[in-house]
Design an enzyme around this catalytic site. Structure first.
Site, PDB file in Angstrom:
ATOM      1  N   CYS A   1     -20.282   0.326  -3.042  1.00 14.62           N
ATOM      2  CA  CYS A   1     -20.309  -0.458  -4.290  1.00 14.62           C
ATOM      3  C   CYS A   1     -21.552  -0.213  -5.148  1.00 14.62           C
ATOM      4  CB  CYS A   1     -20.194  -1.939  -3.970  1.00 14.62           C
ATOM      5  SG  CYS A   1     -18.673  -2.303  -3.089  1.00 14.62           S
TER       6      CYS A   1
ATOM      7  N   PHE B   1     -16.329 -10.751  -5.515  1.00 14.99           N
ATOM      8  CA  PHE B   1     -17.766 -10.656  -5.213  1.00 14.99           C
ATOM      9  C   PHE B   1     -18.041 -10.631  -3.708  1.00 14.99           C
ATOM     10  CE2 PHE B   1     -17.279 -12.776  -9.345  1.00 14.99           C
ATOM     11  CZ  PHE B   1     -17.963 -11.874 -10.141  1.00 14.99           C
TER      12      PHE B   1
ATOM     13  N   GLY C   1     -36.527  -2.075   2.596  1.00  8.63           N
ATOM     14  CA  GLY C   1     -35.994  -1.225   3.662  1.00  8.63           C
ATOM     15  C   GLY C   1     -35.912   0.215   3.211  1.00  8.63           C
TER      16      GLY C   1
ATOM     17  N   ASP D   1       0.861  -1.191   0.000  1.00  6.31           N
ATOM     18  CA  ASP D   1       0.000   0.000   0.000  1.00  6.31           C
ATOM     19  C   ASP D   1       0.889   1.229   0.000  1.00  6.31           C
ATOM     20  OD1 ASP D   1      -3.242   0.250   0.826  1.00  6.31           O
ATOM     21  OD2 ASP D   1      -2.031   2.080   0.952  1.00  6.31           O
TER      22      ASP D   1
ATOM     23  N   LYS E   1     -24.731  -1.147   6.452  1.00  7.68           N
ATOM     24  CA  LYS E   1     -25.333  -2.469   6.608  1.00  7.68           C
ATOM     25  C   LYS E   1     -24.779  -3.090   7.880  1.00  7.68           C
ATOM     26  CE  LYS E   1     -23.112  -5.772   4.403  1.00  7.68           C
ATOM     27  NZ  LYS E   1     -22.533  -6.605   3.357  1.00  7.68           N
TER      28      LYS E   1
HETATM   29  C1  UGA Z   1     -21.869  -5.709  -2.692  1.00  4.23           C
HETATM   30  C2  UGA Z   1     -22.135  -7.087  -3.324  1.00  4.23           C
HETATM   31  O1  UGA Z   1     -23.133  -7.777  -2.580  1.00  4.23           O
HETATM   32  C3  UGA Z   1     -20.850  -7.931  -3.373  1.00  4.23           C
HETATM   33  O2  UGA Z   1     -21.093  -9.155  -4.037  1.00  4.23           O
HETATM   34  C4  UGA Z   1     -19.762  -7.136  -4.106  1.00  4.23           C
HETATM   35  O3  UGA Z   1     -18.536  -7.832  -4.132  1.00  4.23           O
HETATM   36  C5  UGA Z   1     -19.558  -5.795  -3.420  1.00  4.23           C
HETATM   37  O4  UGA Z   1     -20.809  -5.056  -3.410  1.00  4.23           O
HETATM   38  C6  UGA Z   1     -18.509  -5.031  -4.186  1.00  4.23           C
HETATM   39  O5  UGA Z   1     -18.739  -4.724  -5.367  1.00  4.23           O
HETATM   40  O6  UGA Z   1     -17.410  -4.841  -3.670  1.00  4.23           O
HETATM   41  P1  UGA Z   1     -21.593  -4.785  -0.181  1.00  4.23           P
HETATM   42  O7  UGA Z   1     -21.705  -3.424  -0.794  1.00  4.23           O
HETATM   43  O8  UGA Z   1     -20.476  -5.076   0.750  1.00  4.23           O
HETATM   44  O9  UGA Z   1     -21.494  -5.918  -1.341  1.00  4.23           O
HETATM   45  O10 UGA Z   1     -22.929  -5.059   0.642  1.00  4.23           O
HETATM   46  P2  UGA Z   1     -24.329  -5.813   0.380  1.00  4.23           P
HETATM   47  O11 UGA Z   1     -24.473  -6.887   1.372  1.00  4.23           O
HETATM   48  O12 UGA Z   1     -24.481  -6.185  -1.027  1.00  4.23           O
HETATM   49  O13 UGA Z   1     -25.361  -4.648   0.740  1.00  4.23           O
HETATM   50  C7  UGA Z   1     -25.450  -3.461  -0.045  1.00  4.23           C
HETATM   51  C8  UGA Z   1     -26.604  -2.584   0.408  1.00  4.23           C
HETATM   52  O14 UGA Z   1     -27.851  -3.199   0.061  1.00  4.23           O
HETATM   53  C9  UGA Z   1     -26.683  -2.330   1.935  1.00  4.23           C
HETATM   54  O15 UGA Z   1     -26.988  -0.965   2.147  1.00  4.23           O
HETATM   55  C10 UGA Z   1     -27.800  -3.230   2.403  1.00  4.23           C
HETATM   56  O16 UGA Z   1     -28.459  -2.715   3.538  1.00  4.23           O
HETATM   57  C11 UGA Z   1     -28.723  -3.201   1.182  1.00  4.23           C
HETATM   58  N1  UGA Z   1     -29.616  -4.384   1.079  1.00  4.23           N
HETATM   59  C12 UGA Z   1     -29.078  -5.622   0.869  1.00  4.23           C
HETATM   60  C13 UGA Z   1     -30.993  -4.217   1.153  1.00  4.23           C
HETATM   61  O17 UGA Z   1     -31.522  -3.094   1.320  1.00  4.23           O
HETATM   62  N2  UGA Z   1     -31.798  -5.325   1.012  1.00  4.23           N
HETATM   63  C14 UGA Z   1     -31.293  -6.568   0.799  1.00  4.23           C
HETATM   64  O18 UGA Z   1     -32.102  -7.523   0.672  1.00  4.23           O
HETATM   65  C15 UGA Z   1     -29.904  -6.718   0.735  1.00  4.23           C
END
Ligand code: UGA
Length: 432
Positions: free
Chosen positions: A260, A152, A253, A30, A320
């Protein structure tokens, strides 16, 4: 395998630690010397379940080390992963200057054949540019291969996702780097999808956009459920059991956030536009997401009438559960909205309070409450803004008694509406 990972953010650090745990020799690089110093001293700059132990174990086993110079990483490795940020530019497109800079640095010190793997989320055709850049800046004119290997993992579940992936995507220009890539991932037993580089790059943006689309879809259904007197969770369960649809990412929600989905959606819309396609579907996904938050704030205003001077407890600041990340957090956006309306907030998050303080400074209008069960004290309303599972263990009776009015706005549908009513709450959630 000897591996260098350039960029020690979420993806880089988790990937490096997991590769080391698999048995590879990994050097994480880094350019932030302070961060490298912290990591060398056993500190971890982010909260991610399981990561601290993983790093400590592999440093102790001498499989994992840290450096602040790219040349050190490149010279010691057969495979060099690029995992640097690709932040958004004001017009929604992607800033690729970090990728370009690292490609030049790698090129400048490459004296023997290397496999250069891009793990950062990048627009389609970035791999071609990386090939051109390395060719241009490598004085020694050594052979190399560029590979696209999108990641992912989800924050909060990063180690688990990396060690047990649904699939591993490898985009290549020629078959030459495939055996080495197979060897790196061999112990993980996940299907390996080998494609051309452009397709691999597209898989990442297409996957994230589809997941965001799923969330906006269920959020749109939640609006219809509210109007029709139906329950969005029952609808999600009913459609999710169809294996072609699946239940995951169908939780309604206050919308999605984080570093991301919002960024990748804007980028993908821009990429499509540059390729001559108007991706209206994804623009609608963005619109629904914004509206979902506005709708929730309206719900508060409808019940409280005037938000000004109301004392509101907020459970959750991270974007989250299981993370301290507050970047583009819907919970923070909600707090900012309530503050603009003149509310006074009492906020709590199990991990994200320190990071949140840089965006929402503590003071007369924002009080940070260390104890979860004390957040509701003296409040006119309590809001759930993040889906931390431990919020379900909230001492509801204590919270109810300590409030001026027991009103809860549950933006993540954590509680059961009937049960909440039985316990004496005025309870409003999303799509139920
Ligand atoms: C997301 C993807 O899920 C990963 O597969 C990917 O690798 C990552 O982006 C990336 O591109 O680096 P992440 O942003 O860490 O992962 O979090 P998520 O679990 O996907 O949640 C994203 C948002 O969606 C959060 O704000 C969460 O609260 C919201 N969410 C998720 C909902 O509102 N409803 C759901 O059913 C699921």
């Amino acid at each position: 395998m000897r591996i260098a990972i350039i960029g020690t953010g979420y993806v880089g650090l988790v990937t490096g630690a997991c590769f080391a745990d698999i048995g590879h020799r990994v050097i994480c690089v880094d350019n932030n010397a302070e961060k490298v110093k912290l990591l060398r001293a056993g500190g971890i700059p982010i909260y991610e379940p399981g990561l601290e132990d993983l790093v400590a174990r592999n440093v102790a086993a001498r499989r994992l080390s840290f450096s602040d110079t790219v040349a050190e990483g490149v010279n010691q490795s057969e495979v060099v992963f690029i995992a640097v940020p690709t932040p958004p530019l004001p017009d929604g497109s992607v800033d690729l200057s970090f990728i370009e800079g690292v490609a030049r640095e790698i090129a400048a010190c490459m004296t023997s054949y290397k496999i250069v793997v891009d793990k950062s989320t990048v627009p389609v055709k970035t791999g071609e540019k990386v090939v051109e850049t390395i060719r241009r800046y490598n004085q020694a004119k050594v052979e190399f291969d560029v590979v696209s290997n999108p990641e992912f993992l989800r924050e909060g579940f990063a180690v688990e996702d990396l060690m047990r992936p649904d699939r591993i995507v490898i985009g290549v220009q020629s078959p030459r780097p495939v055996p080495a890539m197979r060897e790196i991932y061999a112990p993980l037993e996940a299907p390996l999808v080998v494609t051309d580089i452009n397709s691999a790059e597209l898989i990442k943006h297409a996957a994230n956009s589809f997941l965001a689309l799923k969330i906006s879809y269920i959020n749109a259904i939640s609006v219809i459920c509210e109007a029709a007197g139906a329950n969005v969770q029952e609808v999600a369960n009913g459609i999710g059991l169809d294996q072609r649809i699946g239940r995951r990412f169908l939780d309604a929600g206050i919308g999605f956030g984080g570093s991301c989905f919002p960024k990748d959606l804007s980028a993908f819309i821009k990429i499509a536009e540059q390729l001559g396609y108007d991706f209206g579907l994804l623009k609608e996904v963005q619109r629904i997401n914004q509206e979902q938050m506005q709708r929730f704030v309206r719900k508060l205003a409808d019940t409280l009438w005037v938000i000004k001077d109301k004392r509101i407890g907020v459970l959750g600041l991270a974007f989250k559960q299981n993370t301290d990340d507050v970047r583009l957090s819907p919970a923070i956006a909600l707090c900012e909205h309530l503050l603009r309306e003149g509310a006074r907030l009492r906020v709590h998050d199990p991990q994200a309070m320190e990071k949140a303080k840089t965006i929402l400074p503590p003071g007369k209008t924002v009080a940070y409450v260390a104890e979860r069960d004390a957040v509701a004290e003296g409040c006119d309303a309590l809001v759930v803004a993040t889906e931390w599972p431990e919020f379900k263990q909230l001492d509801l009776e204590r919270a109810r008694r300590s409030m001026t009015h027991p009103i809860m706005f549950d933006g993540r549908n954590l509680f059961d509406p009937q049960e909440m009513e039985r316990l004496g709450w005025v309870y409003k959630s999303v799509g139920r």
